[in-house]
Design an enzyme around this catalytic site. Structure first.
Site, short mmCIF file in Angstrom:
data_model
loop_
_atom_site.label_atom_id
_atom_site.label_comp_id
_atom_site.label_asym_id
_atom_site.label_seq_id
_atom_site.Cartn_x
_atom_site.Cartn_y
_atom_site.Cartn_z
CD GLU A 63 44.98 37.21 42.75
OE1 GLU A 63 44.58 37.06 43.91
OE2 GLU A 63 44.55 36.54 41.78
CG HIS A 89 38.19 38.89 48.84
ND1 HIS A 89 39.38 39.22 48.22
CD2 HIS A 89 38.02 37.57 48.62
CE1 HIS A 89 39.91 38.13 47.67
NE2 HIS A 89 39.10 37.12 47.90
CG HIS A 143 43.59 35.18 48.46
ND1 HIS A 143 43.96 35.51 47.17
CD2 HIS A 143 42.24 35.22 48.48
CE1 HIS A 143 42.87 35.73 46.44
NE2 HIS A 143 41.81 35.56 47.21
CG HIS A 168 38.24 36.29 43.10
ND1 HIS A 168 39.58 36.46 42.88
CD2 HIS A 168 38.12 35.91 44.40
CE1 HIS A 168 40.26 36.18 43.99
NE2 HIS A 168 39.39 35.84 44.93
CD GLU A 194 41.16 30.39 51.10
OE1 GLU A 194 42.07 30.80 50.35
OE2 GLU A 194 40.00 30.17 50.71
CG HIS A 213 46.88 34.09 44.55
ND1 HIS A 213 47.19 32.94 45.25
CD2 HIS A 213 45.59 33.95 44.16
CE1 HIS A 213 46.13 32.14 45.26
NE2 HIS A 213 45.16 32.73 44.61
#
Lengths: 414, 414
Positions: free
Chosen positions: B147, B66, B212, B68, B215, B185
């Site tokens: 995404e 994972h 995600h 970005h 979190e 997302h």
């Protein structure tokens, strides 16, 4: 040499962690004689050589307050995960402990590693004196702790003589950047008669004394109950029929009651009573997070209000993967997962600068008039334009890769 | 190309973490076709090109499950220490989020950083498609997660069209080493109608879906009670008069009930009920320790018996100091201070290899006949002669500095 050093950001490393933009520092005869705004200082002292480091942070050179250069070749030698397993592996592999044929090369690399991570000052524990000459000749400012270790009563005289020879030899190198000192290895490994003699010597010296103290649960168990890992250690490895600890914890601490300055390394198992004793005597703890995790699976509790002055060390390569002070700082940032990040970052940087200098009784560790010009520069241009300036210390620890310059007594050594 | 690769040590990355000395791997058409003792394989396949890497560890190339790449320029952009403060700083600095003029350069550096840390396979979440071409043309094996994000009902059609355009464009690059996929997302940032459409698309794809999930404590509080940080976030920043979450946690998970493969990123606040759902569906968690500490001051509890397959990721530079997978492994080793070191080291290496490949549904991550020859070599000669071989994985994590070679489909890419 007189000069003005300037940088985009200055970490003063005073108690409130002040940060000054466009900092200028006037250096004369190795000391900081003035601190202010760079351009203003350049105008005031227009005759001085001056250099501004754009995009850089200027801060006191780091103090690595506890390490063993003699074990510089042992990064992959020993068993990690339990203090007893580690000590067993050290004893079982004594032959590789020093690796004399390559030791000088390893020590040389480690001195370099210190400098590159911004370290200018070290508290170096020497068990054999094999690192003496290299450290005395190195650009680092060194407090050189000649270590006393030995529990066998029949060997005390020999060990003591050897210790005195090492101490004397180190004293022949004494200078403002090489300070001979003494260290007791630990309460579990040092005969009380030997310890007493060494402490008497320490009283006559002007340098701090160092000791490994309450690193493991086994040490505490041994000192309190004469049982556990160390009972096995002394009966099985040293073949002692009925071993007993030489001290209670309180007894041992009494050695330090009229010592001016002492540093207690690790203290993972120290309780409030012991911490208060250290605090009352203005002694210091040196904490070595990576070593502590690898050997004892724990970190010093930084939120304990009874902590005395705390400094930071990497310990030797025999209990760490390297001597990089920046990695030690970063590891601590992530190791103490619940501590407030911003304040932890500042705290750790103070551990590694002013607290370390205080622990070693060195007039460095702060950007302040009168202090030694022991300074480091790191090139991290993004920090100057940070949207949230209160996070500058945090992002410094996260981003610093290697020092751009290190100065000792105002003289560039990296 | 047919060849035999050999090394002093091989980490097979099977469940029991077997280590093979003098390992040999026969590679044909990008696959591992035989595994054995190097010399024996050289005799058996004497016509093949062969190369032995003395003092090296051969292991599956790491899977960074994972990250970005689009935020590759943002290592020093945002506020760390609290998820809410971080998200506020992201919103307040949207202008620096991409930094288009230098983005390509940053992405290029990050691809290089991945490779140098031994990563061969990435799960790359793309919010805008700006990283598409660079990743499609990179030597990495990429699962490219387009995404979907957006909670404003009036913008859904536009956002959805944009999403479909990005997905289609990524599909035009599809190959065995570039796998287009989709990502939601998060439950707090995605309108349920938008999510529903994207999930319908995901059902028709053969690639995993990413999200995600739980979190921060704020996310859980929002989904359960429609209160806390996100209430303020939606009312103050998005000016919504009476915001409500789009889902309960259970509702949201229902989206995944007939999805073949999904990865849930972070899950710091997931409870046993949610973890069991993931496990029953053979979904995976990707844990990103450094990101989790910097934003949420916590790590995933690795000792929870209800955990599903767990993979490792660095997350993007917007929540990490770099994308170095070796540093992620080391940080985890020190971050989980109480976990048994030896078993933690093996576990983390499996997270970063076989578990990561499983999460991304890629036939790599193990040295095993039939797997892709996605391999990495690290030169750490001390490991072969370790006194305590059970600590080889631990000392690997402690000592690995950068990959000596990386192969994808048996072709050297570093």
């Amino acid at each position: 040499m007189r000069q003005i050093l300037g940088a985009s950001l200055g970490f003063m490393c005073d108690e409130s962690f002040s940060i000054q933009r466009n900092i200028g520092v006037v250096v004369k005869k190795g000391k900081i004689t003035q601190v202010g705004e760079y351009q203003a200082l350049c105008r005031e002292f227009s005759d001085l050589k001056h250099e501004f480091f754009d995009g850089c942070v200027l801060l006191p050179a780091f103090v690595n307050a506890h390490l063993h250069f003699e074990f510089s070749g042992n990064a992959v030698s020993f068993t990690y995960g339990d203090f007893g397993a580690w000590l067993d592996s050290v004893i079982a592999n004594r032959d590789v402990l020093l690796g004399m044929d390559t030791l000088d090369k390893h020590i040389c690399d480690c001195i370099d590693e210190c400098l590159r991570s911004g370290v200018g000052i070290v508290g170096a524990v020497s068990s054999y004196g094999y690192d003496l000459k290299m450290l005395a000749q190195s650009p680092l400012r060194v407090v050189f702790f000649n270590e006393a270790i030995g529990s066998n009563p029949s060997a005390i005289d020999t060990l003591y003589r050897n210790f005195c020879v090492r101490l004397e030899e180190s004293q022949s190198y004494a200078s403002s950047s090489f300070i001979p000192a003494v260290a007791l290895h630990s309460p579990y490994s040092l005969h009380h008669i030997f310890a007493k003699r060494v402490v008497e010597i320490a009283r006559g010296l002007d340098s701090p004394m160092s000791v490994h103290f309450l690193e493991s649960i086994y040490e505490r168990e041994w000192l309190e109950n004469a049982s556990g890992y160390f009972y096995k250690f002394f009966t099985q490895i040293f073949q002692l029929p009925n071993p007993k600890p030489f001290y209670t914890i309180t007894n041992f601490l009494e050695f330090f009651s009229d010592i001016k300055n002492a540093i207690f390394v690790h203290c993972l198992q120290a309780r409030d009573k012991e911490l208060e004793f250290l605090k009352q005597n203005t002694f210091s703890i040196v904490t070595c997070p990576r070593s502590n995790r690898l050997l004892c699976n724990d970190y010093l509790d930084l939120q304990n209000p009874n902590l005395p002055n705390v400094a930071l060390g990497t310990d030797g390569k025999s209990s760490n993967n390297n001597l990089n002070m920046l990695e030690e700082l970063r590891t601590a940032l992530f190791g103490y997962k619940s501590n407030d990040l911003e304040s932890l970052a500042k705290k750790l940087l103070l551990f590694a600068t002013s607290n370390g200098a205080k622990a070693l009784d060195i007039q460095s560790g702060e950007i302040k008039v009168g202090k030694n010009a022991d300074l480091a520069l790191f090139h991290i241009p993004e920090l100057s334009s940070l949207h949230n300036p209160s996070q500058i210390p945090l992002h410094f620890i996260l981003q610093a890769k290697s020092a751009h310059r290190v100065y000792i007594d105002g003289i560039r050594v990296l």
